[in-house]
Design a protein around this motif. Structure first.
Motif, short mmCIF file in Angstrom:
data_model
loop_
_atom_site.label_atom_id
_atom_site.label_comp_id
_atom_site.label_asym_id
_atom_site.label_seq_id
_atom_site.Cartn_x
_atom_site.Cartn_y
_atom_site.Cartn_z
N ILE A 69 22.19 -17.47 70.78
CA ILE A 69 23.03 -17.64 69.49
C ILE A 69 24.11 -17.02 69.55
CG2 ILE A 69 22.83 -17.42 66.93
CD1 ILE A 69 19.70 -17.60 67.29
N ALA A 70 24.45 -15.82 70.21
CA ALA A 70 25.88 -15.36 70.37
C ALA A 70 26.90 -16.23 70.50
CB ALA A 70 25.49 -13.83 70.92
N PHE A 71 26.64 -16.90 71.44
CA PHE A 71 27.56 -18.04 71.88
C PHE A 71 28.13 -18.48 70.84
CE2 PHE A 71 25.48 -17.38 75.92
CZ PHE A 71 26.66 -17.14 76.90
N VAL A 72 27.12 -19.39 70.02
CA VAL A 72 27.80 -20.17 68.65
C VAL A 72 28.43 -18.92 67.72
CG1 VAL A 72 27.06 -21.58 66.73
CG2 VAL A 72 25.90 -21.79 69.07
N LYS A 73 27.60 -17.97 67.35
CA LYS A 73 28.30 -17.09 66.40
C LYS A 73 29.69 -16.86 66.72
CE LYS A 73 28.82 -12.40 65.42
NZ LYS A 73 29.05 -11.18 65.69
N ASP A 74 30.20 -16.30 67.86
CA ASP A 74 31.50 -15.79 68.50
C ASP A 74 32.33 -17.08 68.39
OD1 ASP A 74 30.63 -13.22 68.44
OD2 ASP A 74 30.23 -13.42 70.63
N ALA A 75 31.93 -18.13 68.91
CA ALA A 75 32.88 -19.15 68.80
C ALA A 75 33.23 -19.65 67.27
CB ALA A 75 32.04 -20.50 69.33
N LEU A 76 32.36 -19.41 66.57
CA LEU A 76 32.74 -19.95 64.99
C LEU A 76 33.66 -18.58 64.47
CD1 LEU A 76 29.10 -21.00 63.43
CD2 LEU A 76 31.29 -22.42 64.07
N ILE A 77 33.35 -17.54 64.84
CA ILE A 77 33.98 -16.47 64.11
C ILE A 77 35.35 -16.64 64.78
CG2 ILE A 77 34.62 -13.96 64.43
CD1 ILE A 77 32.07 -14.33 62.48
N TYR A 78 35.59 -16.61 65.85
CA TYR A 78 37.18 -16.73 66.48
C TYR A 78 37.76 -17.92 65.84
CZ TYR A 78 36.50 -13.21 69.99
OH TYR A 78 36.44 -12.13 70.66
N LEU A 79 36.94 -19.22 65.71
CA LEU A 79 37.78 -20.46 65.20
C LEU A 79 38.16 -20.10 63.70
CD1 LEU A 79 37.93 -23.50 65.43
CD2 LEU A 79 35.76 -23.59 64.27
N ASP A 122 36.98 -19.75 50.29
CA ASP A 122 36.43 -20.84 49.39
C ASP A 122 37.62 -21.30 48.61
OD1 ASP A 122 34.39 -22.62 48.54
OD2 ASP A 122 34.11 -21.46 46.92
N GLN A 123 38.51 -20.46 48.36
CA GLN A 123 39.70 -20.64 47.57
C GLN A 123 40.73 -21.29 48.61
OE1 GLN A 123 42.81 -17.70 46.68
NE2 GLN A 123 42.46 -17.86 44.64
N GLN A 124 40.84 -20.76 49.65
CA GLN A 124 41.99 -21.06 50.60
C GLN A 124 41.75 -22.51 51.61
OE1 GLN A 124 45.31 -19.90 50.44
NE2 GLN A 124 44.44 -18.57 48.89
N PHE A 125 40.44 -22.68 51.83
CA PHE A 125 40.06 -23.74 52.88
C PHE A 125 39.63 -24.73 52.21
CE2 PHE A 125 38.99 -20.15 56.11
CZ PHE A 125 40.39 -20.04 56.59
N PRO A 126 39.73 -26.04 52.79
CA PRO A 126 39.00 -26.93 52.39
C PRO A 126 37.51 -27.07 52.37
CG PRO A 126 39.99 -27.51 54.51
CD PRO A 126 40.44 -26.24 53.99
N PRO A 127 36.73 -27.70 51.44
CA PRO A 127 35.29 -27.29 51.64
C PRO A 127 34.58 -27.43 52.78
CG PRO A 127 36.01 -28.82 49.72
CD PRO A 127 37.39 -28.72 50.41
N TRP A 128 34.88 -28.28 53.65
CA TRP A 128 34.00 -28.21 54.77
C TRP A 128 34.45 -27.34 55.95
CZ3 TRP A 128 36.11 -28.46 59.85
CH2 TRP A 128 37.40 -29.03 59.98
N PHE A 129 35.51 -27.03 55.74
CA PHE A 129 35.92 -25.41 56.73
C PHE A 129 35.38 -24.18 56.00
CE2 PHE A 129 38.54 -22.48 59.06
CZ PHE A 129 37.94 -22.77 60.42
N ALA A 130 35.46 -24.31 54.74
CA ALA A 130 34.75 -23.00 54.12
C ALA A 130 33.38 -22.97 54.31
CB ALA A 130 35.07 -23.17 52.50
N GLY A 131 32.52 -24.19 54.62
CA GLY A 131 31.24 -24.16 54.82
C GLY A 131 31.11 -23.42 56.36
N VAL A 132 32.06 -23.86 57.25
CA VAL A 132 32.00 -23.55 58.67
C VAL A 132 32.13 -21.83 58.62
CG1 VAL A 132 33.11 -23.53 60.86
CG2 VAL A 132 32.65 -25.58 59.48
N ALA A 133 33.02 -21.50 57.67
CA ALA A 133 33.55 -20.13 57.74
C ALA A 133 32.31 -19.19 56.87
CB ALA A 133 34.45 -19.63 56.64
N PHE A 134 31.41 -19.75 56.16
CA PHE A 134 30.14 -19.24 55.38
C PHE A 134 29.09 -19.25 56.59
CE2 PHE A 134 31.44 -20.70 51.15
CZ PHE A 134 32.40 -19.77 50.87
N ALA A 135 29.27 -20.06 57.34
CA ALA A 135 28.06 -20.12 58.59
C ALA A 135 28.20 -19.17 59.45
CB ALA A 135 28.05 -21.66 59.17
N ALA A 136 29.40 -19.04 59.87
CA ALA A 136 30.13 -17.94 60.88
C ALA A 136 29.71 -16.57 60.35
CB ALA A 136 31.51 -17.83 60.88
#
Lengths: 546, 74
Positions: free
Chosen positions: A189-199, A329-343
């Protein structure tokens, strides 16, 4: 308060990514095809087979936790420059432990050690010292797991999701796949976690400064916000540079935290899962990549100040851990805020899994096998660890459900101070056998007591707490006329070392018998291909691994 | 204990004068006097922030160097 009805997009992305990693967690038990998972080396250390890449993701995912991602920027948001200690902390740690971890890896592979307490037991011939080390490790790790839940909760709050049910469901899923896949689950899972965090971080440091008028404007606005005088303490909240009062705290906190980091059982679990010494050395050079990301994440705190973010208030208390999710949530479009929350959410799962495995291994090796069932087979050990990992996670959820989250934060503060007290036995023990086991026990107890008393005496005027209000101890308490503070763990470990030094001299002079050293000098330099390194002998005899 | 040392000679040790280089990235980031200042700024970052971020490549370079210089002959 954010409303759930505005956050369906974010929540959908969050749930989809969460489900993806859950599936990966269950499939991980087949990853790299172990002969059997019924051995503690397989379940608890991933077969001690991870190469440089997997180890980099695993240790990175392990050390840089979801709590770090929300709490470090929250610290800069609240106090300014002081919070940036995380950067020198995570720079100095790798050169400090470069030689230490190689020795720990070698001696652990020669003797089949799974935990730091295993090593101490053999090195100093003292099950009592090993038990104390194991208990210290478990106590320090438990609140750390609970804090990962605090990280997920901050994200959920920012999407308007309230109540504890989502957290319970998330942790139940985590508990199940950790139970079935062991250390392989967080490694994958760390692969996904880190990829999302870096993104997310790369996007954040490009997009947000553009929106806020550039870095110069961000630092300027942050400084203005920090210099506002607090109505409670009648002092400015903080500053963008260190002051004469907090420089010593900055340095001792960075150094003390660095010394403590690889004493945590979960860090050692990640290291022992590496396949050879080379893997560790390469990682000591490559892991600072995460420190760079952490430095950028820390600055999100200033972006939040500049963007005028106000933390969510629940029950009359402002939760500063919500400033980063709110900023996304304030700065990103909703879909990308979702990605950030998931990260952030997935960022909580990886360390929580490794920490519970590490705590479970300590229980199994140093309590269960030592005191409850001496003739436990490797399969019984693995089973005990699996069950212990469930209990540990239940405990973490209970902490969040039944106690004030602030209590977990206090406990984690204490955890850092107490884990540092295992330094003489674990870290110095890798270099010298000079210390007497009795002196190490006395030193450990003295260090723990000093740390607890000092932490108890620290108030926090900003939130009205009388005790356990932080880790900076005022030097004026020692009679110095200064406003400087010093990191408690640093003072406590010096007391610990002095007691161990004097104690050793006294015990030697009194001819008090010392324990046997079960290790030999070459054990500390052995590598994978050397004949003395055991390659899972019990498994090899049962079923040959192809 | 010491007979074991002769078995593989110098290889059975991690001692090397090159290890002292590791002190650079340990000591440098702890000297707040060096970097606790605002100027010179870089891309809008006060010196305090970009200087500490710049210590990261220093740490990486030193660690890589020590790793390469102390590799077991193979």
């Amino acid at each position: 308060m954010p409303k759930l009805s505005d956050h369906y997009v974010q929540l959908t992305i969050f749930i989809l990514l969460f489900l993806l990693v859950s599936v990966m967690g269950f499939l991980a038990s087949r990853w790299r095809r172990p002969g059997t998972l019924n051995h503690l080396d397989e379940w608890g250390l991933g077969g001690r087979s991870f190469g440089p890449w997997v180890t980099w993701f695993l240790i990175g995912g392990d050390l840089y936790t979801a709590y770090t991602f929300v709490a470090v920027p929250a610290l800069l948001y609240g106090a300014g420059a002081m919070g940036f200690f995380a950067v020198p902390y995570t720079i100095v740690v790798y050169p400090i432990v470069f030689l230490v971890l190689c020795r720990l890896w070698s001696v652990s592979h020669v003797h089949g050690f799974v935990t730091p307490a295993d090593f101490v037991r053999s090195r100093f011939g003292s099950p009592t010292l090993a038990l104390l080390i194991a208990l210290t490790g478990i106590v320090a790790t438990m609140p750390y797991i609970a804090l990962q839940l605090v990280g997920i909760e901050a994200v959920l709050k920012s999407m308007g999701v309230t109540g504890h049910l989502p957290i319970i469901v998330a942790f139940a899923i985590l508990a199940l796949y950790t139970y079935s896949s062991g250390l392989r689950a967080p490694a994958l899972i760390a692969f996904v976690k880190d990829a999302l965090i870096y993104l997310v971080i790369i996007a954040a440091v490009i997009v947000i400064p553009v929106k806020l008028g550039g870095w110069h404007a961000i630092f300027g606005k942050a400084e203005a916000a920090l210099s506002a005088v607090s109505p409670v303490t009648h002092k400015p909240r903080g500053s963008v540079l260190l002051t004469s009062s907090n420089q010593l705290q900055y340095v001792t906190l960075a150094l003390g935290s660095a010394l403590a980091l690889f004493l945590y059982p979960h860090s050692i679990t990640g290291v022992l899962a590496a396949k050879n010494r080379d893997t560790i050395k390469r990682n000591m050079a490559a892991l600072p990549a995460y420190s760079f990301v952490l430095g950028l994440i820390a600055l999100l705190g200033f972006m939040a100040l500049a963007a005028g973010i106000k933390p969510i208030v629940t029950g009359g208390k402002a939760d500063s851990n919500t400033v980063v999710p709110l900023l996304f949530d304030q700065q990103f479009p909703p879909w990308f805020a979702g990605v950030a929350f998931a990260a952030v959410g997935i960022g909580a799962l990886v360390p929580a899994a490794i920490m519970s495995i590490a705590a479970a291994n300590l229980f199994t090796r140093n309590i269960y096998k030592e005191y409850l069932k001496r003739d436990a087979t490797p399969a019984q050990e693995a089973q005990a660890s699996k069950i212990a990992s469930l209990v540990v996670k239940l405990g973490a959820v209970a902490c969040i459900l039944f106690l004030d989250p602030q209590f977990s934060i206090d406990l984690q503060l204490i955890g850092g101070v107490i884990i540092l007290q295992t330094l003489p036995a674990v870290a110095l023990g890798l270099f010298t056998r000079w210390f007497h086991r009795g002196a190490l026990i006395t030193g450990l107890v003295a260090g723990l007591a000093t740390g607890m008393v000092m932490l108890y005496q620290i108030p926090n005027p900003a939130n009205g707490k009388a005790h356990f209000g932080g880790s900076g101890y005022a030097l004026s308490n020692f009679g110095f006329s200064t406003t400087m503070t010093i990191y408690v763990g640093f003072v406590a470990v010096i007391v610990n070392l002095l007691v161990a030094l004097i104690g050793t001299v006294v015990l030697r002079a009194g001819d008090i018998p010392d324990g046997e050293d079960g290790t030999q000098r070459p054990d500390y330099f052995a590598d994978r291909d050397d004949p003395e390194v055991r390659d899972l002998p019990e498994l090899v005899t049962e079923e040959p691994v192809s | 204990m010491s007979q074991e040392d002769t078995k593989a000679g110098a290889e059975q040790s991690d001692r090397s004068p090159w290890n002292w280089l590791l002190l650079i990235p340990i000591v440098l980031p702890l000297l707040t006097l060096l970097y606790n200042r605002r100027s010179p700024e870089l891309l809008g970052f006060p010196f305090f922030y970009w200087c500490q971020l710049a210590f990261i490549p220093v740490g990486v370079a030193t660690t890589v160097l020590v790793y390469q210089l102390t590799k077991r002959g193979r």
